[in-house]
Each structure stands twice: as C-alpha cells, then as structure tokens.
Design a protein around this motif. Structure first.
Motif, PDB file in Angstrom:
ATOM      1  N   LEU A   1      -7.946  -3.773   0.594  1.00  0.00           N
ATOM      2  CA  LEU A   1      -7.587  -3.000  -0.599  1.00  0.00           C
ATOM      3  C   LEU A   1      -6.072  -2.877  -0.661  1.00  0.00           C
ATOM      4  O   LEU A   1      -5.438  -2.391   0.285  1.00  0.00           O
ATOM      5  CB  LEU A   1      -8.225  -1.615  -0.534  1.00  0.00           C
ATOM      6  CG  LEU A   1      -7.886  -0.639  -1.674  1.00  0.00           C
ATOM      7  CD1 LEU A   1      -8.461  -1.140  -2.998  1.00  0.00           C
ATOM      8  CD2 LEU A   1      -8.420   0.763  -1.356  1.00  0.00           C
ATOM      9  N   THR A   2      -5.474  -3.330  -1.763  1.00  0.00           N
ATOM     10  CA  THR A   2      -4.019  -3.279  -1.871  1.00  0.00           C
ATOM     11  C   THR A   2      -3.526  -2.124  -2.730  1.00  0.00           C
ATOM     12  O   THR A   2      -2.394  -1.671  -2.568  1.00  0.00           O
ATOM     13  CB  THR A   2      -3.464  -4.596  -2.445  1.00  0.00           C
ATOM     14  OG1 THR A   2      -4.032  -4.823  -3.753  1.00  0.00           O
ATOM     15  CG2 THR A   2      -3.794  -5.772  -1.528  1.00  0.00           C
ATOM     16  N   MET A   3      -4.347  -1.646  -3.662  1.00  0.00           N
ATOM     17  CA  MET A   3      -3.955  -0.494  -4.468  1.00  0.00           C
ATOM     18  C   MET A   3      -5.174   0.043  -5.197  1.00  0.00           C
ATOM     19  O   MET A   3      -6.186  -0.650  -5.361  1.00  0.00           O
ATOM     20  CB  MET A   3      -2.834  -0.840  -5.444  1.00  0.00           C
ATOM     21  CG  MET A   3      -3.242  -1.672  -6.648  1.00  0.00           C
ATOM     22  SD  MET A   3      -3.739  -0.625  -8.039  1.00  0.00           S
ATOM     23  CE  MET A   3      -5.140  -1.517  -8.661  1.00  0.00           C
ATOM     24  N   LYS A   4      -5.065   1.295  -5.643  1.00  0.00           N
ATOM     25  CA  LYS A   4      -6.128   1.928  -6.424  1.00  0.00           C
ATOM     26  C   LYS A   4      -5.484   2.819  -7.475  1.00  0.00           C
ATOM     27  O   LYS A   4      -4.576   3.593  -7.168  1.00  0.00           O
ATOM     28  CB  LYS A   4      -7.043   2.760  -5.523  1.00  0.00           C
ATOM     29  CG  LYS A   4      -8.188   3.441  -6.262  1.00  0.00           C
ATOM     30  CD  LYS A   4      -9.115   4.165  -5.297  1.00  0.00           C
ATOM     31  CE  LYS A   4     -10.276   4.827  -6.036  1.00  0.00           C
ATOM     32  NZ  LYS A   4     -11.213   5.502  -5.091  1.00  0.00           N
ATOM     33  N   VAL A   5      -5.956   2.701  -8.718  1.00  0.00           N
ATOM     34  CA  VAL A   5      -5.418   3.505  -9.819  1.00  0.00           C
ATOM     35  C   VAL A   5      -6.559   4.131 -10.605  1.00  0.00           C
ATOM     36  O   VAL A   5      -7.559   3.471 -10.906  1.00  0.00           O
ATOM     37  CB  VAL A   5      -4.545   2.648 -10.766  1.00  0.00           C
ATOM     38  CG1 VAL A   5      -4.320   3.352 -12.104  1.00  0.00           C
ATOM     39  CG2 VAL A   5      -3.204   2.339 -10.125  1.00  0.00           C
ATOM     40  N   THR A   6      -6.390   5.403 -10.939  1.00  0.00           N
ATOM     41  CA  THR A   6      -7.243   6.064 -11.925  1.00  0.00           C
ATOM     42  C   THR A   6      -6.353   6.369 -13.111  1.00  0.00           C
ATOM     43  O   THR A   6      -5.397   7.151 -13.003  1.00  0.00           O
ATOM     44  CB  THR A   6      -7.865   7.362 -11.367  1.00  0.00           C
ATOM     45  OG1 THR A   6      -8.642   7.048 -10.211  1.00  0.00           O
ATOM     46  CG2 THR A   6      -8.762   8.008 -12.406  1.00  0.00           C
TER      47      THR A   6
END
Length: 262
Positions: A222-227
């Motif tokens: 996982l390189t990034m997560k955005v909501t």
C-alpha cells in the motif's frame, strides 16, 4: 403401614408428564439490544453470505486484448502495441508540448479494482481513473492519477491532473475535508516504499476504489490512501487513461490490464 394410595384426575397426571417437554421462553434483559428484534431468517443469512462472496469475487474484465488498441483512443503516432504490451513513446526529435493520454472508450463508475503491470524508461507517466476528458482532439484528461516516474520520486502517490495537484504522498493516509483541508497521517516510510518499486523493470500496480476511498498498491505494498470528502472536487465516475508526459524522451509499457467490479 403403607402410605395411603392417592387418587388424582387423569388430566393432572398427563400435565405432570408433559410439563418438562414444554419449552420455557428465554429470559431477555431489558437492556438487551436484541430484545424485540426478529430473528434473522436463513434466507437473510444466505443473502448476506452471497453478498460477501460477490464482494470478494466480482466480475473481472480484461481492458487490453494484447494485440490491438481496440477500445482505446489516443495519438496514433505515440501509442502502439508491441510484444503484447501497450507502448507509449516520445522522442527528443519530436517532443510533445503537453501531457497526452491513451483513453479507454468506456467510462467506469462505482467501486472497482484496476490492476496492471508497467515498465517505465525515462520521464513520467501515470494511470488516470474517475477522470474527465478536457480536449478530445489532443486527448487531454483531468482527474485522479496514480503516478509513475522513472526517478522513483512520485510513483505510488495520488496526483490530481489539472486539478488539486498532489493529494497524498507515499506512505500517507489522507482525509480531504469538505473545504479541502487535509488531515494527514503517515503509515509507512516513503523511502522504504520506494525501495520496493523498480524503474526499468516490470512492476504490479493496483488501484482500489470504494466510494470516495482510494488506495494505490505497487508490488502489493500500500503506497497511499485517500478519503476524498470534498464533494465539489471529488469524482465517483469517469474515464481510465494512460499518460505520456511532456518533457524528455520516454517510453512506458503496460500489460495485463484488468478491471474488477462488484
């Protein structure tokens, strides 16, 4: 002397034998949240199980047949198919003056997982999703971009092409509020994640979209997560596209492109 024989009515004797067989209602606490709730039927449970199975499985569709650019549109002088791969190529002799894209003809909406393999030589590229076409003649696109670059500075980040710019860097979990203000948490070291990405070699890329939650994975990390809660900017549908970036000569290859939807 023996005890006297007691005589009882027949109905009393029958009741005495039957009483243990009669189920006693379970006691329910007044504060039990399940009090008064109907029991779930087997059909309801089956429906839930079916929903879980479909979420795990879904429908997987290949977006590239390995032989042609059928279903895609872009500049014929820049995009081709070679050895079962989509190849985008620019040269120093004929540099491009703006970013251009190979665009999937069909728009995609709702939740999905987009998976592919990429190999980059020089320059910068990316994978657009939930994006919109700004210029059909020049194949210019705006929207969410899963970044790729040969210098390995930006690969894995979320960039919004012709929009809000960098939305999340490697190793960041970001919540974008209604006003555009970001809440940022770091879940991994950016350099360590970068060490798992290999420019010049084949890498796996996965983009997972669940409503306004966006996740990027490269080589299963996982390189990034955005909501994205900025409703006037966020997008829940749009095109998928592959980028050729203006600047120095570059080559980008893509293969094994699939879309899973539920």
């Amino acid at each position: 002397m023996p005890a006297p024989l007691l005589r009882y009515p027949t109905w009393a004797i029958l009741f005495a034998f039957a009483a243990p067989l009669i189920a006693t209602p379970a006691l329910v606490r007044a504060d039990d949240p399940s009090a008064g709730q109907p029991a779930k039927s087997e059909s309801a449970n089956s429906s839930l199980a079916s929903s879980i199975r479909s979420l795990k499985g879904g429908n997987v569709e290949p977006l590239f047949d390995g032989k042609s650019l059928d279903g895609w549109r872009g500049r014929d002088d820049l995009w081709s198919v070679e050895d079962g791969c989509i190849v985008g190529r620019t040269t120093d002799e004929a540099p491009i003056t703006q970013n251009t894209f190979l665009i999937l003809n069909e728009e995609v909406s709702g939740d999905f997982e987009l998976a592919l393999q990429f190999q980059i030589e020089g320059g910068n590229s990316g994978i657009q999703y939930h994006s919109r076409v700004l210029d059909e003649k020049e194949f210019v696109v705006s929207g969410y971009q899963a970044d790729i670059d040969s210098a390995n500075r930006f690969a894995g980040i979320l960039y919004e092409e012709k929009g809000r710019g960098i939305l999340a860097r490697r190793g960041q979990s970001v919540v974008i509020g209604p006003s555009g203000k970001k809440q940022i948490e770091t879940f991994a070291d950016a350099q360590a994640l970068g060490n798992g990405i290999h420019p010049g070699q084949w890498n796996d890329y996965r983009i997972v979209v669940r409503g306004n939650q966006l996740e990027h994975f490269i080589n299963e990390a996982l390189t990034m997560k955005v909501t994205d809660k900025q409703s006037d900017k966020a997008s829940l549908s749009g095109v998928i596209a592959l980028q050729l970036h203006k600047g120095p000569a570059m080559k980008i290859r893509f293969k094994k492109i699939t879309l899973r939807q539920w």
